[in-house]
Structures are given as structure tokens and as C-alpha cells.
Write an enzyme that holds these catalytic residues in place. Structure first.
Site, PDB file in Angstrom:
ATOM      1  N   CYS A  79       0.867  -1.407   0.064  1.00  0.00           N
ATOM      2  CA  CYS A  79       0.138   0.091  -0.123  1.00  0.00           C
ATOM      3  C   CYS A  79       0.810   1.185   0.057  1.00  0.00           C
ATOM      4  O   CYS A  79       0.281   2.469  -0.155  1.00  0.00           O
ATOM      5  CB  CYS A  79      -0.903   0.002   1.339  1.00  0.00           C
ATOM      6  SG  CYS A  79      -1.702  -1.592   1.310  1.00  0.00           S
ATOM      7  N   ASN A 108     -10.216  -0.571   0.151  1.00  0.00           N
ATOM      8  CA  ASN A 108      -8.758  -0.256   0.579  1.00  0.00           C
ATOM      9  C   ASN A 108      -8.135  -0.992  -1.001  1.00  0.00           C
ATOM     10  O   ASN A 108      -8.111  -2.081  -1.219  1.00  0.00           O
ATOM     11  CB  ASN A 108      -8.324  -1.136   1.634  1.00  0.00           C
ATOM     12  CG  ASN A 108      -6.601  -1.220   1.495  1.00  0.00           C
ATOM     13  OD1 ASN A 108      -5.899  -0.801   0.655  1.00  0.00           O
ATOM     14  ND2 ASN A 108      -5.937  -1.707   2.831  1.00  0.00           N
ATOM     15  N   HIS A 118      -3.372   6.739   3.002  1.00  0.00           N
ATOM     16  CA  HIS A 118      -3.793   5.401   2.435  1.00  0.00           C
ATOM     17  C   HIS A 118      -5.078   5.292   3.036  1.00  0.00           C
ATOM     18  O   HIS A 118      -5.625   5.465   4.202  1.00  0.00           O
ATOM     19  CB  HIS A 118      -2.812   4.365   2.865  1.00  0.00           C
ATOM     20  CG  HIS A 118      -3.375   2.907   2.699  1.00  0.00           C
ATOM     21  ND1 HIS A 118      -3.755   2.755   1.229  1.00  0.00           N
ATOM     22  CD2 HIS A 118      -3.263   1.931   3.392  1.00  0.00           C
ATOM     23  CE1 HIS A 118      -4.047   1.392   1.387  1.00  0.00           C
ATOM     24  NE2 HIS A 118      -3.825   0.724   2.358  1.00  0.00           N
TER      25      HIS A 118
HETATM   26  N1  ACO Z   1     -18.324  -9.204   9.846  1.00  0.00           N
HETATM   27  C1  ACO Z   1     -18.918  -9.597  10.826  1.00  0.00           C
HETATM   28  N2  ACO Z   1     -17.946  -9.626  12.115  1.00  0.00           N
HETATM   29  C2  ACO Z   1     -16.665  -9.826  11.868  1.00  0.00           C
HETATM   30  C3  ACO Z   1     -16.228  -9.568  10.541  1.00  0.00           C
HETATM   31  C4  ACO Z   1     -17.071  -9.067   9.347  1.00  0.00           C
HETATM   32  N3  ACO Z   1     -16.512  -8.814   8.248  1.00  0.00           N
HETATM   33  N4  ACO Z   1     -14.770  -9.700  10.567  1.00  0.00           N
HETATM   34  C5  ACO Z   1     -14.319  -9.895  11.494  1.00  0.00           C
HETATM   35  N5  ACO Z   1     -15.788 -10.036  12.566  1.00  0.00           N
HETATM   36  C6  ACO Z   1     -15.897 -10.351  13.757  1.00  0.00           C
HETATM   37  C7  ACO Z   1     -14.554 -11.158  14.238  1.00  0.00           C
HETATM   38  O1  ACO Z   1     -14.549 -12.387  14.302  1.00  0.00           O
HETATM   39  C8  ACO Z   1     -14.763 -10.860  15.888  1.00  0.00           C
HETATM   40  O2  ACO Z   1     -15.667 -11.797  16.467  1.00  0.00           O
HETATM   41  P1  ACO Z   1     -15.515 -12.042  17.896  1.00  0.00           P
HETATM   42  O3  ACO Z   1     -15.412 -11.069  18.766  1.00  0.00           O
HETATM   43  O4  ACO Z   1     -16.617 -13.295  18.103  1.00  0.00           O
HETATM   44  O5  ACO Z   1     -13.956 -13.119  17.828  1.00  0.00           O
HETATM   45  C9  ACO Z   1     -15.258  -9.304  15.857  1.00  0.00           C
HETATM   46  O6  ACO Z   1     -15.736  -9.006  14.484  1.00  0.00           O
HETATM   47  C10 ACO Z   1     -13.917  -8.336  16.137  1.00  0.00           C
HETATM   48  O7  ACO Z   1     -13.075  -8.717  15.190  1.00  0.00           O
HETATM   49  P2  ACO Z   1     -11.752  -7.772  15.172  1.00  0.00           P
HETATM   50  O8  ACO Z   1     -10.902  -8.424  14.341  1.00  0.00           O
HETATM   51  O9  ACO Z   1     -11.211  -7.549  16.681  1.00  0.00           O
HETATM   52  O10 ACO Z   1     -12.338  -6.364  14.818  1.00  0.00           O
HETATM   53  P3  ACO Z   1     -11.701  -5.086  14.430  1.00  0.00           P
HETATM   54  O11 ACO Z   1     -12.429  -3.964  15.331  1.00  0.00           O
HETATM   55  O12 ACO Z   1     -10.076  -4.913  14.903  1.00  0.00           O
HETATM   56  O13 ACO Z   1     -11.499  -4.667  13.113  1.00  0.00           O
HETATM   57  C11 ACO Z   1     -10.288  -4.615  10.932  1.00  0.00           C
HETATM   58  C12 ACO Z   1     -10.779  -5.694  12.202  1.00  0.00           C
HETATM   59  C13 ACO Z   1     -11.286  -3.829  10.458  1.00  0.00           C
HETATM   60  C14 ACO Z   1      -9.472  -5.576  10.188  1.00  0.00           C
HETATM   61  C15 ACO Z   1      -9.293  -3.791  11.892  1.00  0.00           C
HETATM   62  O14 ACO Z   1      -8.665  -4.355  12.660  1.00  0.00           O
HETATM   63  C16 ACO Z   1      -8.445  -2.976  10.837  1.00  0.00           C
HETATM   64  O15 ACO Z   1      -8.845  -2.139   9.978  1.00  0.00           O
HETATM   65  N6  ACO Z   1      -7.147  -3.460  10.937  1.00  0.00           N
HETATM   66  C17 ACO Z   1      -6.128  -2.603  10.011  1.00  0.00           C
HETATM   67  C18 ACO Z   1      -6.055  -3.279   8.579  1.00  0.00           C
HETATM   68  C19 ACO Z   1      -5.398  -2.276   7.815  1.00  0.00           C
HETATM   69  O16 ACO Z   1      -5.153  -1.088   7.915  1.00  0.00           O
HETATM   70  N7  ACO Z   1      -4.902  -2.981   6.553  1.00  0.00           N
HETATM   71  C20 ACO Z   1      -4.313  -2.099   5.492  1.00  0.00           C
HETATM   72  C21 ACO Z   1      -2.797  -2.218   5.440  1.00  0.00           C
HETATM   73  S1  ACO Z   1      -2.296  -3.442   4.767  1.00  0.00           S
HETATM   74  C22 ACO Z   1      -2.849  -3.206   3.140  1.00  0.00           C
HETATM   75  O17 ACO Z   1      -3.311  -2.320   2.832  1.00  0.00           O
HETATM   76  C23 ACO Z   1      -2.597  -4.396   2.156  1.00  0.00           C
END
Ligand code: ACO
Length: 325
Positions: free
Chosen positions: A112, A282, A252
């Protein structure tokens, strides 16, 4: 020192819009969860176009918006994490399609952060060699490296391409300061994709384990919220600038909560950040040039405006630049 200015931008994203509602029928998720946790409402997903085709269409739009002829381009750098082929490079394929017969062409892999890495490499070549004008492109068909049964990743990404024309300049404008770096030890633990098969008569283990994007979301999140303010502060210091003179920060486009947090840490209004991830998700290396191209179309950037670009991604990598238009 010679300056390098940004002449114009263009972008192209596939027509096919996939909404959060559409994803509800593919994995166990809801529109409400995706919007609340990420800010993403829809994304573009290719129904056949490859990374070269998206890059080519974005490049045509950038050349047109820059009033630039294909023969004026002597360098093409493409950032991509999702190429159609390993060889020829995406950049060489785009060069062939455009007919930029005077151009050297190669790809850069920095996930990214790839567009800013490419901007830095291309502008350094313009400053240090006989190359005068470059096309810098970020193009991704991430849908091909997404595990469509993994709800924790498939809701986040989209396909698209953005491009910029940059050229040598004698004025004090353009790319004022840059920063870029990486941490490979963090990257292999938290964000991987696209493992290639070792299918030779000599290989012991031919199993592919990381064909699709695997991400430890919380770890990448923690990294992202600290690195964006770090990039912005480093660029301000290097340019001897105050954040109040920066019209926009173009981050980003990964998650609106990351941007909220960065704004809070930098003590600036969130409106200073340009956000379009609600429409595209993204798109990795395409996210920043697509955003810049949209901003130009909307007339948000005027001559003399100072803008900061800040990106982070797989590798892990991070990069930024302060540009005066
Ligand atoms: N729909 C419903 N529930 C979901 C989903 C979904 N799509 N995805 C995960 N969950 C659930 C999980 O299973 C979890 O359930 P549990 O509590 O029963 O175990 C719950 O939601 C919380 O999951 P988390 O992973 O803790 O959710 P979080 O609030 O951390 O959000 C996310 C996840 C959106 C991926 C976040 O961590 C994030 O944005 N991270 C950064 C990612 C990023 O910036 N990537 C870009 C850089 S790299 C690149 O671009 C290639």
C-alpha cells in the site's frame, strides 16, 4: 537541486460496484458491522479487467489531464502487489499498450506504500539521470488475492488504478520532502499474500499456505495509527513547515477509524484528511493516486497548495511526501 513537479493525475476503477449488502450473501457479515468498523460502504471489483488494463486506462486519463503526449514520457514506474504476470512487468505491458517508445519501465513492490515509493524512485531518477518526465501508476486487482470465504479480509479490499505525470522543474514546487522505510520482521508476521508454488522435481514440500491475503488486523491497526502521525511530523520537520499550512493530508485509504485516530493524535480537524474509502475500500497502491485524481476533478487542489501523502502497508512498509502544487 532540480525540482520535480506533479503535472496531473488520472484514475480508472472497474464499473462493477459490490456493496456491503452484496457481501452479506457471500460471507457471514452485515453492512452495519463493515460501516461501523471500517467506514467502507462499497468497493469496485473487476469482472474481467486485469492489473495492466486498469493501469493503462488510468495512465491514458493522466496523460490527457496533463496535456502530455505519449512520446514525452521517458519513464514508467508501476506500483502493484497484484500483477497479472511476473514477467513482463506491469509497467512494460503498459508501455507497450500506450506506445511510449522512449520510456524505460519497471514495477515496484511495496504494497500500500507502493505509489509513494514509486513517486520517490521516479523523482530521484528525474533528478539524477537524463529522464525528464515519468508516469507513476498504482494499479491493483486485489480481488484475485482475496480469500472470498474469509470475512475478516474480503470486506476490506477493492480494485482500481491511479496515475500521475511528474516532470523536471526549475521552480521551488513539487516534491518538497520525502520519507520511506520498512520493517520486514513485522511484515512477515502480520500481513502476507501471494505465495508462489515451488513445483519442481527437487521440491520437498509443494504445499501453498499463503496464497491469499492473511492479516492480523489488530496488529496492522496498531502500527497504522502510530505511523501516520510519525510520517506527517517527519515531513513537517524536514520541510520546516507548520501543519496549519498544509491544506490536505491524503492518507492510505484503509479504515476510517485509523484516520480518526491519526487526526486526534495530530490534533487536527478530520476534514484536513481526504477520505474516499467509503466508495472504494482499500485499493492498496491505487488508493492515494485515485484520491488525488478525484480531488483534482473536484477542484479541491489549487496551485500553491501544500499536501501531505502518507501510506503504510504490507512489508511492512511506510512512506510519505510533502508536495507543493
Ligand atoms: N463481519 C462481521 N463480523 C466480523 C467481520 C465481518 N466482516 N470480520 C471480523 N468479524 C468479527 C470477528 O470474528 C470478531 O468476532 P469475535 O469477537 O466473536 O471473535 C469481531 O468481529 C471483532 O473482530 P476484530 O478483528 O477484533 O475487529 P476490529 O475492530 O479489529 O476490526 C479490522 C478488524 C477492520 C480488520 C481492523 O483491525 C483493521 O482495520 N485493521 C487494520 C487493517 C489495515 O489497515 N490494513 C491495511 C494495511 S495493509 C494493506 O493495505 C494491504
Amino acid at each position: 537541486m532540480k525540482g520535480v513537479k506533479v503535472v496531473g493525475f488520472g484514475h480508472y476503477c472497474p464499473d462493477n460496484i459490490v456493496s456491503n449488502k452484496d457481501l452479506e450473501s457471500i460471507v457471514e457479515t452485515t453492512d452495519e458491522w463493515i460501516v461501523k468498523r471500517t467506514g467502507i460502504k462499497e468497493r469496485r471489483i473487476s469482472s474481467g479487467e486485469g492489473t495492466v488494463e486498469l493501469a493503462y486506462k488510468a495512465a491514458l486519463s493522466a496523460l490527457k489531464n496533463s496535456n502530455c503526449d505519449k512520446d514525452d514520457i521517458d519513464l514508467i514506474v508501476v506500483a502493484t502487489t497484484s500483477p497479472d504476470k511476473i514477467m513482463p512487468s506491469t509497467a512494460c505491458s503498459v508501455q507497450g499498450l500506450l506506445g511510449c517508445n522512449n520510456a524505460a519501465a519497471f514495477d515496484i513492490s511495496a504494497a500500500c506504500s507502493g505509489f509513494i515509493y514509486s513517486l520517490i524512485v521516479a523523482s530521484s531518477l528525474i533528478r539524477g539521470t537524463d529522464k525528464k518526465r515519468a508516469l507513476v501508476i498504482g494499479s491493483e486487482v486485489l480481488s484475485r488475492i482475496i480469500d472470498w470465504s474469509d470475512r475478516s479480509t474480503c470486506v476490506l479490499f477493492g480494485d482500481g488504478a491511479g496515475a500521475a505525470v511528474i516532470e523536471i522543474s526549475n521552480d521551488e514546487e513539487g516534491i518538497i520532502s520525502t520519507c520511506f522505510s520498512s520493517d520486514g520482521s513485522l511484515g512477515k508476521k502480520s500481513l502476507v499474500a501471494g505465495e508462489l508454488e515451488l513445483n519442481t522435481p527437487f521440491a520437498k514440500d509443494k504445499k501453498l499456505e499463503k496464497r491469499y491475503i492473511e492479516m492480523k488486523g489488530a496488529e496492522v491497526y496498531k502500527f497504522a495509527v502510530s505511523i501516520i502521525p510519525q510520517i506527517v511530523n517527519e515531513l513537517l520537520e524536514k520541510s520546516n513547515e507548520d501543519i496549519k499550512n498544509i491544506k490536505y493530508i491524503v492518507p492510505h485509504q484503509a479504515n476510517s477509524r485509523i484516520i480518526d485516530d491519526a487526526a486526534r493524535r495530530l490534533k487536527v480537524d478530520k476534514d484536513k484528511f481526504y477520505i474516499n474509502l467509503d466508495k472504494y475500500g482499500n485499493t492498496s497502491s491505487a488508493s492515494i493516486p485515485v484520491a488525488l485524481s478525484e480531488m483534482f476533478e473536484k477542484g479541491l487542489i489549487k496551485r500553491g497548495d501544500k499536501i501531505i501523502l502518507a501510506a503504510f502497508g504490507g512489508g511492512l512498509t511506510w512512506a510519505g511526501t510533502l508536495i507543493k502544487f
